[in-house]
Design a protein around this motif. Structure first.
Motif, PDB file in Angstrom:
ATOM      1  N   UNK A  60      -9.547   4.224  -8.778  1.00 49.96           N
ATOM      2  CA  UNK A  60      -8.964   3.912 -10.034  1.00 49.96           C
ATOM      3  C   UNK A  60      -7.513   3.470  -9.810  1.00 49.96           C
ATOM      4  N   UNK A  61      -6.823   3.926  -9.041  1.00 50.24           N
ATOM      5  CA  UNK A  61      -5.500   3.332  -9.181  1.00 50.24           C
ATOM      6  C   UNK A  61      -5.410   1.904  -8.355  1.00 50.24           C
ATOM      7  N   UNK A  62      -4.013   1.583  -8.766  1.00 40.59           N
ATOM      8  CA  UNK A  62      -4.074  -0.112  -8.408  1.00 40.59           C
ATOM      9  C   UNK A  62      -4.255  -0.331  -6.978  1.00 40.59           C
ATOM     10  N   UNK A  63      -3.403   0.697  -6.009  1.00 38.77           N
ATOM     11  CA  UNK A  63      -3.496   0.348  -4.622  1.00 38.77           C
ATOM     12  C   UNK A  63      -5.074   0.602  -4.371  1.00 38.77           C
ATOM     13  N   UNK A  64      -6.002   1.343  -4.750  1.00 42.24           N
ATOM     14  CA  UNK A  64      -7.299   1.548  -4.412  1.00 42.24           C
ATOM     15  C   UNK A  64      -8.122   0.310  -4.827  1.00 42.24           C
ATOM     16  N   UNK A  65      -7.760  -0.316  -6.132  1.00 39.15           N
ATOM     17  CA  UNK A  65      -8.310  -1.554  -6.680  1.00 39.15           C
ATOM     18  C   UNK A  65      -7.847  -2.843  -5.863  1.00 39.15           C
ATOM     19  N   UNK A  66      -6.468  -2.863  -5.342  1.00 33.02           N
ATOM     20  CA  UNK A  66      -6.226  -3.847  -4.348  1.00 33.02           C
ATOM     21  C   UNK A  66      -6.821  -3.913  -3.215  1.00 33.02           C
ATOM     22  N   UNK A  67      -7.158  -2.782  -2.636  1.00 35.56           N
ATOM     23  CA  UNK A  67      -7.728  -2.857  -1.298  1.00 35.56           C
ATOM     24  C   UNK A  67      -9.126  -3.351  -1.443  1.00 35.56           C
ATOM     25  N   UNK A  68      -9.728  -2.887  -2.628  1.00 34.01           N
ATOM     26  CA  UNK A  68     -11.274  -3.547  -2.874  1.00 34.01           C
ATOM     27  C   UNK A  68     -11.322  -4.896  -2.996  1.00 34.01           C
ATOM     28  N   UNK A  69     -10.128  -5.560  -3.530  1.00 34.27           N
ATOM     29  CA  UNK A  69     -10.060  -6.775  -3.842  1.00 34.27           C
ATOM     30  C   UNK A  69      -9.855  -7.641  -2.576  1.00 34.27           C
ATOM     31  N   UNK A 117       0.704  -1.170  -0.010  1.00 33.14           N
ATOM     32  CA  UNK A 117      -0.108  -0.029  -0.232  1.00 33.14           C
ATOM     33  C   UNK A 117       0.858   1.076   0.121  1.00 33.14           C
ATOM     34  N   UNK A 118       1.944   1.092  -0.781  1.00 35.30           N
ATOM     35  CA  UNK A 118       2.902   2.391  -0.509  1.00 35.30           C
ATOM     36  C   UNK A 118       2.328   3.495  -1.535  1.00 35.30           C
ATOM     37  N   UNK A 119       1.668   3.374  -2.436  1.00 35.06           N
ATOM     38  CA  UNK A 119       0.957   4.287  -3.351  1.00 35.06           C
ATOM     39  C   UNK A 119       1.895   4.708  -4.561  1.00 35.06           C
ATOM     40  N   UNK A 120       3.227   4.041  -4.692  1.00 35.56           N
ATOM     41  CA  UNK A 120       3.857   4.341  -5.682  1.00 35.56           C
ATOM     42  C   UNK A 120       3.423   4.147  -7.274  1.00 35.56           C
ATOM     43  N   UNK A 121       2.466   3.358  -7.206  1.00 34.81           N
ATOM     44  CA  UNK A 121       1.721   3.135  -8.395  1.00 34.81           C
ATOM     45  C   UNK A 121       0.572   4.249  -8.918  1.00 34.81           C
ATOM     46  N   UNK A 122       0.432   5.243  -7.936  1.00 34.15           N
ATOM     47  CA  UNK A 122      -0.448   6.203  -8.124  1.00 34.15           C
ATOM     48  C   UNK A 122      -0.106   7.200  -9.179  1.00 34.15           C
ATOM     49  N   UNK A 123       1.138   7.711  -9.419  1.00 32.04           N
ATOM     50  CA  UNK A 123       1.729   8.862 -10.116  1.00 32.04           C
ATOM     51  C   UNK A 123       1.541   8.426 -11.673  1.00 32.04           C
TER      52      UNK A 123
END
Ligand code: SF4
Ligand code: SF4
Length: 423
Positions: free
Chosen positions: A42-51, A23-29
Motif C-alpha cells: 500500500x505504500x509508495x515504495x511497495x507500489x513503485x517496486x511492483x511497477x 527505495x529509502x522508505x521515507x514515504x512509509x510513515x
C-alpha cells in the motif's frame, strides 16, 4: 484498448520516471493508507517496486497490479515529502493508463466516463431526476451538518452519512454570467466544478457574492464539463481529453484574466494535469492563471485576515491535499477564513493529513476511507472548534460523513462561505 506500440512507449516512460526512487522508505510513515493497513504493497515504495517490473507483472496478474495501484488516494503526501523528488502522482496516473489500456474499462466505467461525464447536458438532466427521488431512500442523519443516511439496507450507500444533491443546482440558479470588470479592473472565468454545482450551490453563490463585492467581472459559461479527474485517475485518458477540450472551447470564447475555482481537486487537475495529459491545445487557457479562489483573493486582490481580538468562533481548518501538497496553497484559505473578522483558525491536532476521500477511492475502499476519515473527525473534535471548514467540496463531503457518524454535530463549511457571510 491501447495498441502494443503505444503500451511499450508508455512502459518506457514509466521506467524512466521510476529510476529516481532510492527505495529509502521515507514515504512509509506519511502514507495514510499504509498507516491504516500496514501493508508494504500500500505504500509508495511497495507500489513503485511492483511497477518497476510492470511488463512482467502485467502478463502474470494484471488485475492484481491494478487492484494494488488503486489502493491509493492520490493525495500526493508521499510526493511532497520524497527526498528524491520522485513524481509519484505522475507515475501512478501513467501506470493506471497503461493498465486501463491493457485491461480495458468495466462497462459501468465506460458508461460514466465516455457517455455521461462527456455530455454535461445529459449529466445535469440525470442528476436533476435523481435529486427529485432521493427522499424515497434517505432519511435525516444530522440536521446541523445536513447529512442523510439510507432508509433501507442499501449496499452502495452502506452506513454513509451523505449530503443530498441540491434541490436546485447552481447551473439552474445562475445559468451563465458575463459581467464586466468593475473598479478592480479584473475579470475572472468561474469554474464551480461538479460537486459545488450539484451538492453545494451555496459555495458557488458565495464566490459570486465575493467577486461582486470586490468589483471583479465574471465569465461563467453554460454547460461546463467535469474537469476530467475521475476519468484520468481511472486511467481513461481519452474521456479526460474530451472533457478538457469541451471546457477549453467554452472558456476560450470569453475574455478574462484568471480562471478560478473553489474546488482544490479541480484547481490541481486544471493547473497541473491538463497541460500534461490533454492530447490537444489549451486554447486561451494559460495554466499559470488558473487559481484556487482563496489564492486569487489573497495573492491578487490582497484580502487579509482580520487580526482584531474580536474574532470569537474557532473553526477547525482542514487542508485539502490537492491544495497543500500539489499547489503549496495553505496560508491563503486560512487568511480568507479569518478575513471576515468573525472566525479564527483552530489547527487540527495531528497536523495536516488526508481526510481519506480520494474520489473513487471512497467508493471502492469505503472501510479504509472511513478508517482514515474517522481519525480526522476525532482530531477535529479534539481541536475545540465549533465548526469545521475546508477549501474543497470533495473534502466537505467526507468531513460531513465522518463528523456526522462521530455525532460531532458541527457545521462543515467552505472558507468562502464564511468570508461571504461578512460581506
Ligand atoms: S518514493 Fe521517494 S520517499 Fe518513497 S521510497 Fe522512493 S525515494 Fe524514498
Ligand atoms: S499518494 Fe497518498 S495514499 Fe497514495 S501512496 Fe502516496 S501517500 Fe499513500
Amino acid at each position: 484498448m491501447a495498441d502494443i506500440k503505444q503500451l511499450s512507449r508508455m512502459l518506457q516512460e514509466l521506467d524512466d520516471l521510476l529510476t529516481r526512487c532510492m527505495r529509502c522508505g521515507m514515504c512509509q510513515a506519511q502514507c495514510p493508507v499504509f498507516t491504516k493497513s500496514g501493508k508494504e504493497t500500500d505504500v509508495t515504495r511497495g507500489k513503485l517496486a511492483l511497477l518497476s517490473g510492470l511488463s512482467q507483472e502485467m502478463l502474470k496478474d494484471p488485475k492484481e497490479v491494478q487492484d494494488n495501484l488503486n489502493r491509493c488516494l492520490l493525495c500526493g503526501t508521499c510526493e511532497a515529502n520524497c527526498p528524491s523528488g520522485v513524481k509519484v502522482t505522475d507515475i501512478f496516473l501513467k501506470a493506471r493508463a497503461i493498465l486501463n489500456g491493457y485491461l480495458g474499462l468495466s462497462s459501468t466505467q465506460r458508461l460514466i466516463f465516455r457517455r455521461l461525464l462527456t455530455r454535461p447536458k445529459l449529466m445535469n438532466a440525470l442528476i436533476s431526476m435523481s435529486s427529485a427521488f432521493q427522499g424515497v431512500f434517505s432519511k435525516d442523519a444530522d440536521q446541523i451538518i445536513g447529512t442523510s443516511c439510507a432508509r433501507f439496507n442499501a449496499p452502495l450507500i452502506r452506513d454513509r452519512h451523505f449530503k443530498k444533491l441540491a434541490g436546485k443546482p447552481l447551473h439552474r440558479q445562475v445559468p451563465s454570467l458575463d459581467t464586466p470588470a468593475g473598479s478592480s479592473g479584473i475579470k475572472v472565468a468561474f469554474f464551480p466544478g461538479c460537486v459545488t454545482d450539484k451538492v453545494f450551490p451555496d459555495v458557488g453563490q458565495a464566490v459570486i457574492k465575493i467577486l461582486k463585492h470586490h468589483q471583479v467581472g465574471i465569465y461563467m459559461p453554460e454547460n461546463q464539463a467535469c474537469c476530467g479527474i475521475p476519468a484520468l485517475s481511472s486511467g481513461e485518458s481519452d474521456a479526460f481529453s474530451t472533457m478538457v477540450r469541451q471546457n477549453v472551447e467554452l472558456f476560450s470564447a470569453g475574455k478574462w484574466d484568471y480562471l478560478i475555482t473553489p474546488c482544490a481537486t479541480c484547481t490541481a487537475t486544471m493547473r497541473k494535469l491538463w497541460p500534461e495529459y490533454h492530447k490537444g491545445s489549451l486554447g486561451r487557457v494559460i495554466t499559470e492563471n488558473i487559481l484556487d479562489v482563496s489564492q486569487f483573493l489573497v495573492d491578487v486582490l490582497g484580502v487579509k485576515p482580520e487580526t482584531s481580538d474580536n474574532r470569537k468562533t474557532p473553526v477547525a481548518y482542514h487542508d485539502p491535499c490537492h491544495l497543500r501538497n500539489s499547489l503549496k496553497v495553505s496560508a491563503q484559505p486560512r487568511a480568507v477564513l479569518e478575513a471576515g473578522g468573525t472566525y479564527k483558525t483552530a489547527e487540527i491536532p495531528g497536523g495536516p493529513s488526508c481526510c481519506g476521500s480520494g474520489g473513487s477511492f471512497n467508493i471502492k475502499h469505503y472501510q479504509l476511507s472511513k478508517d482514515i476519515g474517522q481519525e480526522k473527525a476525532r482530531n477535529i473534535k479534539a481541536s475545540g472548534a465549533e465548526m469545521a471548514a475546508t477549501a474543497c467540496p470533495a473534502c466537505m463531503l467526507q468531513l460531513a460523513d465522518m463528523l456526522s457518524q462521530e455525532e460531532a454535530s458541527m457545521p462543515v463549511k467552505h472558507v468562502l462561505e464564511l468570508y461571504a457571510e461578512s460581506l
